[in-house]
Design a protein around this motif. Structure first.
Motif, short mmCIF file in Angstrom:
data_model
loop_
_atom_site.label_atom_id
_atom_site.label_comp_id
_atom_site.label_asym_id
_atom_site.label_seq_id
_atom_site.Cartn_x
_atom_site.Cartn_y
_atom_site.Cartn_z
N GLU A 141 2.04 -8.75 1.31
CA GLU A 141 2.26 -8.32 -0.08
C GLU A 141 0.96 -7.85 -0.74
OE1 GLU A 141 4.04 -11.62 -2.03
OE2 GLU A 141 5.87 -11.56 -0.82
N SER B 197 -1.58 -6.51 0.63
CA SER B 197 -2.22 -5.37 1.28
C SER B 197 -2.16 -4.13 0.40
CB SER B 197 -1.58 -5.08 2.64
OG SER B 197 -0.24 -4.64 2.48
N LYS B 198 -1.13 -4.02 -0.45
CA LYS B 198 -0.99 -2.85 -1.32
C LYS B 198 -2.09 -2.78 -2.38
CE LYS B 198 2.98 -4.50 -2.55
NZ LYS B 198 4.34 -4.71 -3.15
N TYR B 199 -2.76 -3.91 -2.62
CA TYR B 199 -3.84 -3.95 -3.61
C TYR B 199 -5.22 -3.83 -2.98
CZ TYR B 199 0.13 -5.86 -6.18
OH TYR B 199 1.38 -6.04 -6.74
N GLN C 253 -9.40 -0.80 7.10
CA GLN C 253 -8.50 0.33 7.19
C GLN C 253 -9.00 1.41 8.14
OE1 GLN C 253 -8.15 1.51 3.05
NE2 GLN C 253 -6.24 0.37 2.84
N ARG D 267 -3.77 3.44 7.89
CA ARG D 267 -3.13 2.12 7.97
C ARG D 267 -4.17 1.01 7.90
NH1 ARG D 267 -0.53 2.87 13.70
NH2 ARG D 267 -0.55 5.00 12.90
N ASP D 268 -3.67 -0.21 7.60
CA ASP D 268 -4.52 -1.39 7.67
C ASP D 268 -4.71 -1.78 9.13
OD1 ASP D 268 -4.64 -1.54 4.92
OD2 ASP D 268 -2.95 -2.91 4.76
#
Length: 217
Positions: free
Chosen positions: A139, A141-143, A178, A182-183
Motif C-alpha cells: 500500500e 509503495s504508491k507514496y 526503483q 517498477r519497484d
C-alpha cells in the motif's frame, strides 16, 4: 600454370551452365553439410561450448553481484553513522513461481543488512517472503516510502506489526528502490532504542537513489 588455366576454364563452364547464384548456394550447402558432419562426429564440441558460455555468464553475474553487495553495504554503513539508526537494510524483490492463472508471485529477500553493536541481525527472518503477506508494504509503495512508529502499522497490517515488534523495532522508515517502470526493492532504517533522527528521511531517500542505480546496472 596449365593446371590453373584448366581449373579457371572449368569454373567458367560452371558459371555458364548453372549461374553464379546457383554455385554460391551450392557452396553454402556444402559448408552446412560439412558443419553437420563435424558436429555429428564430435557431439561433445557443442556441449563444451555451451558449458563454457554458461560458466562465463554465471561468473560475470557473480562478479556483478559481489561488486554490488560491497557498494550497498558501504552505503548502509553510512546510514548507520549519519542517521543513528540501529539497523540499515535492503530487501530486493524477485519473481517466484507463477500461479495457475499465470500471474507471478513476488518475493522479497533481505540481501544486505548492517547493524549497530548492541542489536541482533534479523536478515534470516526475511528470506524469500511473499510480499502479499504484508499489505502495508504494498500500500505504501504508491507514496514512494514511509516513516513512523511501529504502532502506526497495527491498524493496517497486524502481521507486519508483530514481525517488527519481534525485532524490537520502535521507529522505522523505508524508501522504495526503483527501475524505470517498477519497484525493485526497499531500503530501510530501523530504530530499536530511539526515535527517527532529524534529517534521517532525506539521507535514506538519497541512499535509496544510489542503491537503485547500483541494482539497475
Amino acid at each position: 600454370m596449365e593446371n590453373k588455366l584448366k581449373w579457371f576454364e572449368k569454373v567458367i563452364e560452371w558459371v555458364n551452365k548453372y549461374s553464379i547464384w546457383s554455385i554460391i548456394k551450392a557452396g553454402f550447402v556444402m559448408i552446412f553439410i560439412s558443419y553437420v558432419m563435424v558436429i555429428s562426429l564430435n557431439p561433445g564440441i557443442i556441449y563444451e561450448r555451451v558449458i563454457e558460455y554458461v560458466t562465463k555468464v554465471h561468473n560475470e553475474d557473480q562478479d556483478r553481484r559481489e561488486q554490488a553487495s560491497v557498494k550497498i553495504n558501504y552505503i548502509l554503513k553510512e546510514l548507520i553513522e549519519t542517521t543513528g539508526c540501529d539497523r540499515a537494510w535492503v530487501i530486493e524483490y524477485h519473481n517466484g513461481t507463477s500461479g495457475l492463472g499465470g500471474l507471478p508471485f513476488t518475493y522479497g529477500i533481505m540481501n544486505s543488512e548492517i547493524i549497530s553493536d548492541d542489536v541482533m541481525s534479523v536478515s534470516a527472518h526475511y528470506k524469500d517472503f511473499l510480499l502479499s503477506e504484508y499489505p502495508f508494504i504494498l500500500e505504501t509503495s504508491k507514496y514512494g516510502g514511509w516513516k513512523g512508529n511501529v504502532e502506526d502499522v497495527l491498524a493496517s497490517d497486524r502481521k507486519l506489526y508483530y514481525a517488527l515488534k519481534s525485532n524490537e523495532v520502535n521507529d522505522i522508515a523505508w524508501f522504495y528502490l526503483q527501475s524505470e517502470d517498477r519497484d525493485i526493492g526497499i531500503i530501510g532504517i530501523s530504530y530499536c532504542k530511539s526515535k527517527i533522527s532529524k534529517g534521517a528521511w532525506e539521507k535514506l531517500r538519497d541512499a535509496g537513489v544510489r542503491v537503485s542505480i547500483i541494482l539497475n546496472k
